[in-house]
Write an enzyme that holds these catalytic residues in place. Structure first.
Site, mmCIF file in Angstrom:
data_model
loop_
_atom_site.group_PDB
_atom_site.id
_atom_site.type_symbol
_atom_site.label_atom_id
_atom_site.label_comp_id
_atom_site.label_asym_id
_atom_site.label_seq_id
_atom_site.Cartn_x
_atom_site.Cartn_y
_atom_site.Cartn_z
ATOM 1 N N GLY A 163 -31.507 -53.154 -16.738
ATOM 2 C CA GLY A 163 -30.290 -53.808 -17.186
ATOM 3 C C GLY A 163 -30.545 -55.179 -17.754
ATOM 4 O O GLY A 163 -31.617 -55.465 -18.281
ATOM 5 N N SER A 164 -29.570 -56.037 -17.583
ATOM 6 C CA SER A 164 -29.598 -57.350 -18.213
ATOM 7 C C SER A 164 -30.386 -58.362 -17.392
ATOM 8 O O SER A 164 -30.860 -58.073 -16.296
ATOM 9 C CB SER A 164 -28.165 -57.862 -18.383
ATOM 10 O OG SER A 164 -27.627 -58.219 -17.115
ATOM 11 N N ASN A 165 -30.477 -59.571 -17.941
ATOM 12 C CA ASN A 165 -31.168 -60.657 -17.244
ATOM 13 C C ASN A 165 -30.428 -61.102 -15.988
ATOM 14 O O ASN A 165 -30.972 -61.848 -15.190
ATOM 15 C CB ASN A 165 -31.391 -61.842 -18.183
ATOM 16 C CG ASN A 165 -32.449 -61.540 -19.212
ATOM 17 O OD1 ASN A 165 -33.324 -60.712 -18.993
ATOM 18 N ND2 ASN A 165 -32.373 -62.194 -20.347
ATOM 19 N N ARG A 224 -37.271 -59.615 -14.969
ATOM 20 C CA ARG A 224 -36.072 -59.548 -14.113
ATOM 21 C C ARG A 224 -36.467 -59.320 -12.657
ATOM 22 O O ARG A 224 -35.921 -59.942 -11.751
ATOM 23 C CB ARG A 224 -35.149 -58.432 -14.596
ATOM 24 C CG ARG A 224 -34.526 -58.718 -15.959
ATOM 25 C CD ARG A 224 -33.713 -57.529 -16.430
ATOM 26 N NE ARG A 224 -34.567 -56.357 -16.590
ATOM 27 C CZ ARG A 224 -34.998 -55.891 -17.762
ATOM 28 N NH1 ARG A 224 -34.661 -56.502 -18.869
ATOM 29 N NH2 ARG A 224 -35.744 -54.824 -17.816
#
Length: 140
Positions: A64-66, A93
């Site tokens: 997923g995202s940071n 991450r």
């Protein structure tokens, strides 16, 4: 009891032990882990409903995202955090989450992919100083 010793790279120093929670697919950051219960809430995830608290999380990488680490951090503030981490491959991450949580981590196991060898319920001891993972296979 069968004991398997695996060698990798210590990614965050410390020693921890606990029951393995193996996620052959990583957990997404947003809507993956409950900030208030430590439960995996990602819809359709194989380990949905299980709690990360006190477990040795075995993951291929992050997903997923940071903001991935933020959800683990929020769960930790609520009192739910993994005792340690084992990653097949460490990415940025995962690295941030490891440091923010402060739980020992091992990555880059040389003998096998930990997601293939370790099973949920195995007892794990990790040494983040030396990159050593001891797997105490659960009785079947």
């Amino acid at each position: 009891m069968e004991i398997l010793t695996m060698y990798g790279r210590g990614a965050y120093q410390g020693i921890a032990e606990g029951e393995a929670l193996v996620c052959r697919e990583s957990i997404q950051g947003w809507a993956g882990v409950s900030d208030t219960t430590g439960e995996i809430i990602e819809k359709g995830h194989a380990e949905e409903g299980k709690n990360i608290n006190g477990k040795i999380l075995v993951l291929p990488c992050s997903k997923g995202s940071n903001g991935w680490s933020c959800h683990f951090h929020s769960a930790m503030i609520s009192g739910f955090k993994p005792a340690g981490w084992i990653f097949s491959k460490m990415d940025s991450r995962a690295g941030v989450a490891t440091v923010v949580i402060g739980s020992p981590a091992v990555t880059d196991i040389v003998s096998a992919d930990p997601c293939d060898v370790i099973e949920t319920g195995d007892w794990i001891k990790i040494n983040g100083f030396e990159g050593i993972v001891e797997v105490y296979k659960r009785e079947k």
